[in-house]
Scaffold this motif. Structure first.
Motif, PDB file in Angstrom:
ATOM      1  N   ALA A 239       0.836  -1.206   0.000  1.00  0.00           N
ATOM      2  CA  ALA A 239       0.000   0.000   0.000  1.00  0.00           C
ATOM      3  C   ALA A 239       0.870   1.256   0.000  1.00  0.00           C
ATOM      4  O   ALA A 239       0.543   2.251  -0.630  1.00  0.00           O
ATOM      5  CB  ALA A 239      -0.921  -0.003   1.216  1.00  0.00           C
ATOM      6  N   ARG A 240       1.976   1.178   0.723  1.00  0.00           N
ATOM      7  CA  ARG A 240       2.898   2.317   0.738  1.00  0.00           C
ATOM      8  C   ARG A 240       3.441   2.564  -0.672  1.00  0.00           C
ATOM      9  O   ARG A 240       3.464   3.685  -1.157  1.00  0.00           O
ATOM     10  CB  ARG A 240       4.044   2.050   1.725  1.00  0.00           C
ATOM     11  N   LYS A 241       3.816   1.510  -1.359  1.00  0.00           N
ATOM     12  CA  LYS A 241       4.376   1.678  -2.697  1.00  0.00           C
ATOM     13  C   LYS A 241       3.317   2.173  -3.676  1.00  0.00           C
ATOM     14  O   LYS A 241       3.572   3.064  -4.478  1.00  0.00           O
ATOM     15  CB  LYS A 241       4.962   0.355  -3.196  1.00  0.00           C
ATOM     16  N   CYS A 242       2.132   1.550  -3.627  1.00  0.00           N
ATOM     17  CA  CYS A 242       1.088   1.883  -4.610  1.00  0.00           C
ATOM     18  C   CYS A 242       0.412   3.202  -4.286  1.00  0.00           C
ATOM     19  O   CYS A 242      -0.225   3.802  -5.147  1.00  0.00           O
ATOM     20  CB  CYS A 242       0.018   0.784  -4.646  1.00  0.00           C
ATOM     21  N   GLY A 243       0.499   3.610  -3.026  1.00  0.00           N
ATOM     22  CA  GLY A 243      -0.236   4.808  -2.626  1.00  0.00           C
ATOM     23  C   GLY A 243      -1.734   4.582  -2.628  1.00  0.00           C
ATOM     24  O   GLY A 243      -2.527   5.520  -2.743  1.00  0.00           O
ATOM     25  N   LYS A 244      -2.120   3.346  -2.553  1.00  0.00           N
ATOM     26  CA  LYS A 244      -3.546   3.005  -2.597  1.00  0.00           C
ATOM     27  C   LYS A 244      -3.849   1.886  -1.612  1.00  0.00           C
ATOM     28  O   LYS A 244      -2.942   1.214  -1.141  1.00  0.00           O
ATOM     29  CB  LYS A 244      -3.904   2.489  -3.997  1.00  0.00           C
ATOM     30  N   THR A 245      -5.116   1.714  -1.356  1.00  0.00           N
ATOM     31  CA  THR A 245      -5.525   0.613  -0.497  1.00  0.00           C
ATOM     32  C   THR A 245      -5.252  -0.710  -1.195  1.00  0.00           C
ATOM     33  O   THR A 245      -5.589  -0.886  -2.363  1.00  0.00           O
ATOM     34  CB  THR A 245      -7.023   0.732  -0.169  1.00  0.00           C
ATOM     35  N   VAL A 246      -4.643  -1.625  -0.474  1.00  0.00           N
ATOM     36  CA  VAL A 246      -4.356  -2.957  -1.016  1.00  0.00           C
ATOM     37  C   VAL A 246      -4.985  -4.006  -0.107  1.00  0.00           C
ATOM     38  O   VAL A 246      -4.855  -3.933   1.111  1.00  0.00           O
ATOM     39  CB  VAL A 246      -2.834  -3.206  -1.110  1.00  0.00           C
ATOM     40  N   ARG A 247      -5.666  -4.944  -0.726  1.00  0.00           N
ATOM     41  CA  ARG A 247      -6.267  -6.036   0.046  1.00  0.00           C
ATOM     42  C   ARG A 247      -5.761  -7.369  -0.497  1.00  0.00           C
ATOM     43  O   ARG A 247      -5.733  -7.577  -1.712  1.00  0.00           O
ATOM     44  CB  ARG A 247      -7.788  -5.978  -0.050  1.00  0.00           C
ATOM     45  N   CYS A 248      -5.391  -8.239   0.413  1.00  0.00           N
ATOM     46  CA  CYS A 248      -4.979  -9.584   0.008  1.00  0.00           C
ATOM     47  C   CYS A 248      -5.839 -10.599   0.758  1.00  0.00           C
ATOM     48  O   CYS A 248      -5.869 -10.614   1.991  1.00  0.00           O
ATOM     49  CB  CYS A 248      -3.497  -9.800   0.338  1.00  0.00           C
ATOM     50  N   VAL A 249      -6.554 -11.387   0.007  1.00  0.00           N
ATOM     51  CA  VAL A 249      -7.396 -12.436   0.576  1.00  0.00           C
ATOM     52  C   VAL A 249      -6.864 -13.771   0.060  1.00  0.00           C
ATOM     53  O   VAL A 249      -6.857 -14.004  -1.146  1.00  0.00           O
ATOM     54  CB  VAL A 249      -8.876 -12.267   0.163  1.00  0.00           C
ATOM     55  N   PHE A 250      -6.400 -14.605   0.954  1.00  0.00           N
ATOM     56  CA  PHE A 250      -5.850 -15.892   0.526  1.00  0.00           C
ATOM     57  C   PHE A 250      -6.956 -16.799   0.013  1.00  0.00           C
ATOM     58  O   PHE A 250      -8.069 -16.781   0.541  1.00  0.00           O
ATOM     59  CB  PHE A 250      -5.158 -16.584   1.712  1.00  0.00           C
ATOM     60  N   ASP A 251      -6.630 -17.582  -1.013  1.00  0.00           N
ATOM     61  CA  ASP A 251      -7.601 -18.615  -1.364  1.00  0.00           C
ATOM     62  C   ASP A 251      -7.317 -19.834  -0.474  1.00  0.00           C
ATOM     63  O   ASP A 251      -6.323 -19.892   0.240  1.00  0.00           O
ATOM     64  CB  ASP A 251      -7.627 -18.932  -2.866  1.00  0.00           C
TER      65      ASP A 251
END
Lengths: 707, 157, 272
Positions: A239-251
């Motif tokens: 998120a710091r790199k992208c400057g955006k909200t990042v979500r990771c949901v494992f399968d």
């Protein structure tokens, strides 16, 4: 039943049953980047490079070079990297993350990433592993003398396999950069402040640079103690790199294969017996830690302390190691290292009794520790040990002795029966001086002008009911209706650190802080004013100080106690084993809510039965776990057991709220030894040495013994 | 092939995406029915259970082309019914909800059972809920709650 | 839109099947586990001609798109078949899964297919050009290889309507529900005037396809029970020698041991 034990409708019942609760996967996707991890495909290799496909606009590739802070995840030794360093150490290790708005595009990009490996020789076989992350040794008495004087010496080895937590909600985390520059990380977790410490280190920021919120969490069982710290660092860096909200949901497959599970074990027990009593045990324990040390230190400690079980062993030597293999790092799972050694000690006691020609219950009873006796770590059992009473209670419930005798007679025909029993304790709260020296829990109550009271603490609701039981305690002390007291999911920006949601500690430790805080608030109460009170942890004065370097002192202030009985019927044509009856007697002190406690007992007990029987997970010669789905890693369904019959024996703990002790873990621990004890009887009195014990294992014995 | 038309919780809708899209994803992403949970995407856990034309299905194992002209009920719709209230009360009284992730699917499985068999035995309850994994409860409270709901809701089903 | 065809009649389905590159989709429970991107489905789950169950003089006809739950509730479906399909997975899967899909998936673990092997069932395969009826064992050419042309659909399963009342059936799964078969066994027995007329034994989930050895069965055909009892050991020995099993989720030894136990039990059940 005491008033505090009377059940209420859980505070989170309505939002959960109506499907209104928002788990981290449920937040809308607009403006959120989907992050997915590029996992290592080999068990040990130097990563020479990654050929990343050309990224469309708005897509990002994130790896260790993007970490603003330190590439070590705060756990215990902090050896686990956020994204891999020069080498990968297990199949599944995170090399990088790809983030972008469209999940399907992210999937495609991931599939086209080419990792160039220089393969190195991995350590896969636990028996060939030599690198010990942790190596502990402690003893008391005179071992040599006891073995020299023994009537008989037994030397047996026991093994247990992985157990996967199999929470229904997979690991999921989300990081949102806030306008102020602060990073907001939220998701599925047990320990908001653990996550906070880890993310601060990853981002290289101070306490004000990040805050953590626990979303509604779909089960943890220990699996969301440490792993969320890793995933939180990964998404926060992204998120710091992208400057955006990042979500990771494992399968599901990712979660089962790559996240922490219960440590497989090899336990060797050498036992000296004289005049029908155990005089010495020499115990050697190996836990498969996996590729990084994560929580193995504390898991191993608990396992070793439980080594001699609930028996009085005047001469004791315990040696234990957590060994590195190039496999998924193991971690916390309900029971936390104790189920493995309890399995071994209960089985060896059964085997000794069989060899001596006496009933195993009688043999065990003759060897029980009693109040005032010395514990494995030279502490004291300060409180009465209720096991003898609990055995009588469970015998009344299920007619154990009568059935045991009946099934011990020679059986013929296709179906054979057996009944088995296990008995054990689970140390309540952190091992040793953890509460006093490391956690130093603080809990607060905030009373608002309208007379409502908010509990401020960091313990996460993961299904065990703290959103209900904490307010219950406070409402009880303040004589308020329960609706007036509430406990929200913790946000580290507004709650103190009352410690993690682990070790069966929340209710016993933090619940007591809240009880004291409520009394304080009651005495200071002023209508119409906003008020806040705070309480800090105090170690009980009776404790013998614990030193972890020597494994000496009171490892736990008190214990939850349990007796489990399982009754089985084996189909000798197929090995299919039916659970005819499952009975548990649990002493967790005063139940703060009867239904909630029974829910913990029943749920934990079934996990223990699964661990004993059908929950089989292993890796192949390449270090790859194949049982990575719900069709290959089987957990019990409604049809695998009858209604479990659990009862509560109440021995109050004076330092816990209204006499409550730790409850979360104890119901799981005794499943394997009770199951195998019953299986041994059904198979005509053979000795068995490993769990889980599958239908195939059963069939092997049947074919070998000609049953 | 034209749009896929179906009824979702009583509302008629037309889906313009691919016929091969998973019902689970479409319910969650397009129609924001987030009570429908993804536990495995392989038909092995039941967290994504929905009712299609009165019958229980795992929405992860249904392609959109298969729901043309169907009527789908998720918890978003079901929670408005009297039957839901009876089930919710019964679950609540036994604290049968722990982490909650399996629960919307579990309740819909109970509805599917009771709508076919209003007075089930314990064995029948265990059979009908057997595709819905719960890791928290050990199932006692859930099975007993369904039994109680059948009694309490006599005549509703 | 889009990629997919919904057929409302068999004729329509066959027309599409003949002209398009499509994957027949009935219940979806197998296909959607993978849901390979780029596939075009032909949705046949609601084609009326594929949804029928009826009995004629010789056969019980079960339409390929009949779901397992529908079959369990249908009085015309033989008990043996009901027993097997009621052990498939769990209700939601049985509500969607179909007989055609169980066949079309090509797995030797398919619980309904085992019964079709044990009962000498036939399949009616149809295309726009016509139809053919083949024995179920001829339909399986090898592991996941089927005798089904690109323009064909499985239309019906034809189970014998008589002579399959006496049977033995066992499914061994990893647990009591949501379990893929690890070993499955179905045996069918019939006798007339004291002589054995049928003694079919089929083994599922132990090799690439369901196994059945008709030449070994012949050892006991036409024999009285007493004669068969004399041959019991030879018969079992013949199976034991013939059965070369592969390993899967369980070992080959386990599979073999259980198969032999269940076969022996089948004989015992009918007095042999």
């Amino acid at each position: 039943m005491e008033k505090i034990s009377q059940s209420v409708i859980k505070k989170d019942h309505d939002p959960k049953i109506s499907g209104r609760s928002i788990y981290v996967c449920d937040y809308p996707s607009e403006g959120v980047l989907c992050g997915k991890i590029l996992h290592a495909k080999v068990a040990k290799a130097k990563v020479l490079g990654v050929k990343v496909p050309e990224l469309p606009e708005g897509y990002f590739y994130v790896d260790a070079r993007d970490i603003p802070g330190d590439n070590n995840v705060n756990i215990v030794l902090d050896d686990m990297p956020i994204y891999c360093r020069e080498t990968v150490e297990y199949i599944g290790e995170a090399i990088a993350m790809i983030c972008g708005p469209d999940e399907k595009v992210v999937d495609k990009l991931l599939a086209t990433c080419q990792v160039e490996y220089e393969e190195l020789e991995p350590v896969i076989d636990l028996r060939k592993a030599t690198e010990a992350f942790f190596n502990y040794d402690f003893a008391h008495g005179d071992l040599e003398k006891a073995f020299a004087e023994a009537d008989k010496i037994y030397d047996e080895e026991f093994t247990t396999g992985y157990q996967e937590q199999a929470y229904l909600e997979t690991q999921s985390m989300m990081a949102e950069p806030e306008e102020s520059g602060r990073m907001f990380v939220h998701g599925s977790m047990q320990c908001a402040y653990y996550v906070k410490g880890a993310v601060m280190r990853a981002l290289g920021c101070g306490p004000s640079g990040v805050h953590i919120y626990q979303d509604v969490t779909g089960g943890g069982f220990g699996g969301k103690e440490a792993f969320p710290s890793i995933l939180a660092c990964q998404v926060a860096v992204a998120a710091r790199k992208c400057g955006k909200t990042v979500r990771c949901v494992f399968d599901r497959r990712e979660d089962m294969e790559y996240t922490s599970k219960r440590h497989p074990s090899i336990c060797r027990y050498k036992v000296a017996v004289k005049d029908g009593l155990v005089t010495a045990m020499d115990i050697d324990v190996i836990y498969n830690a996996g590729a990084y040390s994560t929580l193995s230190a504390v898991v191993l400690q608990r396992g070793l302390i439980a080594g001699p079980g609930i028996y009085k062993v005047p001469n004791l030597h315990v040696h234990g190691r957590a060994l590195k293999t190039n496999t998924s790092p193991c971690g916390a799972y309900r029971g936390f290292g104790a189920p493995q050694t309890y399995f071994a000690v209960e089985m060896v006691m059964d085997h000794i009794a069989r060899d001596l020609g006496i009933d195993s219950l009688e043999f065990k009873q003759a060897n029980f520790a009693k109040q005032g006796d010395v514990t494995s770590t030279s502490g004291r059992y300060h409180f009465p040990i209720p096991i003898p009473d609990m055995i009588e209670e469970i015998d009344q419930l299920c007619h154990y002795r009568q059935k045991r005798l009946e099934y011990s007679k020679p059986q013929t025909g296709r179906y054979r029966r057996g009944i088995g029993m296990s008995m054990y304790f689970h140390g309540a709260g952190f091992t040793g001086s953890g509460e006093r020296d490391i956690i130093k829990a603080v809990a607060k109550l905030r009373k608002y002008a309208d007379g409502t009271v908010e509990v401020l603490a960091s313990n996460g609701e993961i299904g065990q009911g703290v959103r209900t039981t904490f307010p219950k305690i406070v409402a009880h002390e303040l004589n308020l209706p329960l609706e007036k007291v509430y406990y929200n999911h913790p946000d580290t920006a507004r709650v103190p650190d009352s410690g993690p949601t682990v070790a069966s500690r929340s209710l016993m430790i933090v619940g007591e802080l809240l009880r004291r805080a409520a009394i304080k608030l009651r005495t200071q109460w002023i209508d119409g004013e906003e008020q806040e009170v705070e309480e800090h942890f105090r170690e009980p004065t009776f404790m013998i100080p614990f030193y972890i370097d020597k494994f000496q002192g009171d490892a736990y202030p008190t214990y939850a106690w349990a007796v489990n009985v399982l009754e089985l019927e084996v189909d000798t044509y197929t090995g299919i084993t039916k659970v005819l009856g499952a009975y548990g007697n649990f002493d967790v002190g005063t139940p703060i809510d009867y239904n909630i406690v029974m829910g913990q007992m029943e749920g934990g007990f079934l996990q223990g039965i699964g661990y004993a029987s059908i929950e089989n997970m292993d890796y192949d010669a390449k270090g790859r776990i194949r049982n990575n789905s719900f069709s290959d890693y089987l957990i019990p369904t409604t049809k695998d057991v009858p209604n479990l019959q659990c009862i509560l024996h109440v021995d109050k703990y004076p330092e816990g709220p209204y006499g409550a002790k730790g409850a979360g873990e104890v119901p799981l621990v005794g499943g394997p030894p009770a199951y195998l004890d019953a299986m041994e009887q059904a198979l005509g009195g053979v000795n068995l040495y490993h769990a889980p014990f599958s239908i195939e294992d059963t069939m092997k014995v049947i074919m070998k013994e000609g049953i | 092939m034209a749009d896929i038309h179906f009824t979702l919780n009583g509302q008629e809708v037309a889906y313009e995406g691919s016929a091969a899209d998973r019902l689970l994803d479409v319910l969650r992403d397009t129609y924001r029915c987030t009570s429908v949970k993804c536990g495995c995407k392989e038909g092995e856990c039941g967290a994504c259970s929905v009712i299609i034309d009165g019958i229980l299905h795992n929405s992860c194992c249904v392609a959109m082309g298969a729901v043309n002209n169907c009527s789908i009920v998720t918890m978003e719709g079901y929670r408005e019914t009297d039957r839901f209230k009876v089930l919710s009360k019964a679950f609540g009284e036994l604290s049968a909800v722990q982490c909650g992730f399996c629960i919307p699917g579990m309740v819909l499985a109970a509805e599917a059972l009771l709508s076919q068999n209003p007075k089930p035995t314990e064995e029948e309850i265990r059979e009908e809920l057997s595709g819905n994994l719960c890791r928290c409860t050990g199932y006692n409270a859930i099975v007993n709650a369904v039994k109680n709901a059948a009694k309490e809701g006599d005549g509703l089903w | 839109m889009v990629d997919g065809f919904i057929a409302n009649s068999l004729a329509e389905a066959l027309e599409i099947r003949a002209t398009q590159d499509v994957v027949p989709y009935a219940g979806g429970t197998d296909l959607m586990v993978v849901n390979r991107p780029g596939l075009t489905y032909l949705f046949i789950g609601k084609v009326p001609e594929l949804k029928r169950v009826f009995v004629d003089e010789q056969y019980v006809h079960i339409g390929a798109a009949v779901t397992f739950t529908e079959a369990i509730h249908n009085p015309d479906v033989p008990t043996l078949m009901k027993e097997a399909i009621s052990r498939i997975a769990a209700p939601a899967i049985r509500n969607a899964g179909t007989f055609g899909g169980n066949l079309g998936n090509g797995s030797a673990k398919a619980d309904s297919v085992l019964i079709e092997f044990a009962t000498d069932a036939k399949l009616r395969l149809v295309s726009a050009k016509g139809e053919r009826i083949i024995d179920v064992d001829k339909f399986y050419l090898g592991r996941k290889k089927l005798d089904l042309a690109k323009d064909e659909l499985i239309a019906e399963i034809l189970l014998p309507s008589k002579g399959i009342e006496n049977y033995a059936y066992t499914k061994v799964g990893g647990r009591n529900a949501l379990a893929i078969s690890r070993v499955s066994f179905a045996g069918v027995f019939a006798s007339e005037e004291g002589k054995i007329t049928n003694i079919a034994a089929a083994f599922g989930a132990v090799a690439d396809t369901v196994l059945r050895y008709k030449d070994i069965e012949e050892m006991l055909l036409g024999k009285t029970i007493a004669e068969a009892r004399e041959l019991r050991q030879d018969y079992l020995q013949a199976y034991s020698e013939r059965m070369v099993l592969t390993r899967g989720r369980v070992s080959a030894e386990y599979r073999k041991g259980v198969c032999m136990n269940l076969l022996g039990d089948f004989l015992t059940k009918f007095g042999i």
